[in-house]
Scaffold this active site. Structure first.
Site, PDB file in Angstrom:
ATOM      1  CG  HIS A 112      -1.631  -1.082   1.662  1.00 50.61           C
ATOM      2  ND1 HIS A 112      -2.967  -1.140   1.429  1.00 50.61           N
ATOM      3  CD2 HIS A 112      -1.308  -2.240   2.285  1.00 50.61           C
ATOM      4  CE1 HIS A 112      -3.458  -2.290   1.896  1.00 50.61           C
ATOM      5  NE2 HIS A 112      -2.462  -2.981   2.407  1.00 50.61           N
ATOM      6  CE1 TYR A 113      -1.748   6.553  -2.309  1.00 54.03           C
ATOM      7  CE2 TYR A 113      -0.871   5.332  -4.168  1.00 54.03           C
ATOM      8  CZ  TYR A 113      -1.805   6.205  -3.631  1.00 54.03           C
ATOM      9  OH  TYR A 113      -2.771   6.723  -4.430  1.00 54.03           O
ATOM     10  CB  THR A 114       0.895   6.305   4.007  1.00 50.73           C
ATOM     11  OG1 THR A 114       1.767   7.226   3.338  1.00 50.73           O
ATOM     12  CG2 THR A 114       1.719   5.188   4.630  1.00 50.73           C
ATOM     13  CD  GLU A 117      -0.951   1.512   4.524  1.00 53.79           C
ATOM     14  OE1 GLU A 117      -0.536   2.331   3.677  1.00 53.79           O
ATOM     15  OE2 GLU A 117      -2.129   1.136   4.603  1.00 53.79           O
ATOM     16  CG  HIS A 175      -5.332  -1.758  -0.914  1.00 51.07           C
ATOM     17  ND1 HIS A 175      -5.572  -0.730  -0.045  1.00 51.07           N
ATOM     18  CD2 HIS A 175      -6.302  -2.685  -0.670  1.00 51.07           C
ATOM     19  CE1 HIS A 175      -6.648  -1.029   0.688  1.00 51.07           C
ATOM     20  NE2 HIS A 175      -7.103  -2.201   0.331  1.00 51.07           N
ATOM     21  CG  ASP A 196      -3.248   1.643  -1.835  1.00 45.03           C
ATOM     22  OD1 ASP A 196      -4.409   1.401  -2.213  1.00 45.03           O
ATOM     23  OD2 ASP A 196      -2.784   1.218  -0.751  1.00 45.03           O
TER      24      ASP A 196
HETATM   25 ZN   LIG Z   1      -4.103   0.474   0.695  1.00 45.31          ZN
END
Ligand SMILES: [Zn+2]
Length: 222
Positions: free
Chosen positions: A19-21, A85, A126, A136
């Site tokens: 994921h990215y935050t 993340e 994700h 993401d």
């Molecule tokens: Zn995510």
């Protein structure tokens, strides 16, 4: 509120979700560790832009990072996945700095060594497991570099394109069937990961060829 809970007896961790935050580091850590939020989110790890690594939830516990999700016929993937993340405000617009990628690669290698059931195609974004709802880790995420380091897969160009129903072929690889989400969005999710230079939702010959190569690569996979 939902605290991290133990995994069910017999649950095997077989999926790694990246994921990215969408938020800077401090805000991300505050949200990911706030047990009082009604819609709790958490992750096993956070990787900062400078490569600092934060371990938030032990791997033997469930973290709440995937939400509604689907991969290879299974839903609700938090129960059997590890979530990382990666700090980035929007992975379609901001590159992932080299120190961050280096630490991420080391972390993923460690995780894969600990969890051999995470086969290469189960290293997902994700956006792969929640098409349209999530984008993401984004178009600039270095999937190819990770694959080169032995984490996940990357398609070779030039394969004979898959023919027939593109959705069935995408499902054979792992993607969810259309339903709540249109077929075009599933194609986009695939392109977002494997052909980030053109994410148009059109199952053209190049898209079909890349999918064919990936299906070929996983052909021998149990
Ligand atoms: Zn995510």
């Amino acid at each position: 509120m939902r605290r991290p809970v133990g995994r069910a007896a017999g649950a095997v961790v077989d999926t790694l979700v990246l994921h990215y935050t969408e938020l800077p580091l401090e805000e991300s850590l505050a949200i990911l560790t706030d047990a009082t939020r009604p819609l709790r989110v958490s992750a096993h790890y956070v990787v900062a832009e400078d490569g600092a690594l934060y371990r938030l939830v032990p791997e033997e516990r469930i973290a709440w990072h995937a939400g509604r999700s689907w991969w290879r016929g299974r839903e609700a993937l938090n129960a059997t996945s590890i979530g990382i993340e990666i700090v980035n405000l929007h992975g379609d617009r901001h590159d992932y700095p080299a120190p961050q990628v280096a630490v991420l690669i080391e972390l993923c290698r460690d995780i894969l060594a600990r969890h051999p059931a995470i086969v290469p195609r189960n290293v997902v974004g994700h956006s792969d497991i929640a098409p349209r709802r999530k984008v993401d880790p984004g178009l600039r995420f270095p999937w190819q570099a990770l694959a080169k380091a032995g984490i996940g897969l990357w398609p070779k160009p030039g394969a004979e394109p898959v023919t027939g129903n593109i959705q069935r072929a995408l499902q054979r690889y792992g993607y969810p069937p259309p339903g709540d989400v249109a077929g075009e969005d599933i194609v986009k999710a695939f392109q977002r990961h494997f052909r980030p230079d053109r994410e148009d939702g059109v199952a053209d010959a190049e898209t079909r060829a890349l999918l064919a190569d990936l299906l070929d690569q996983v052909g021998a996979e149990a």
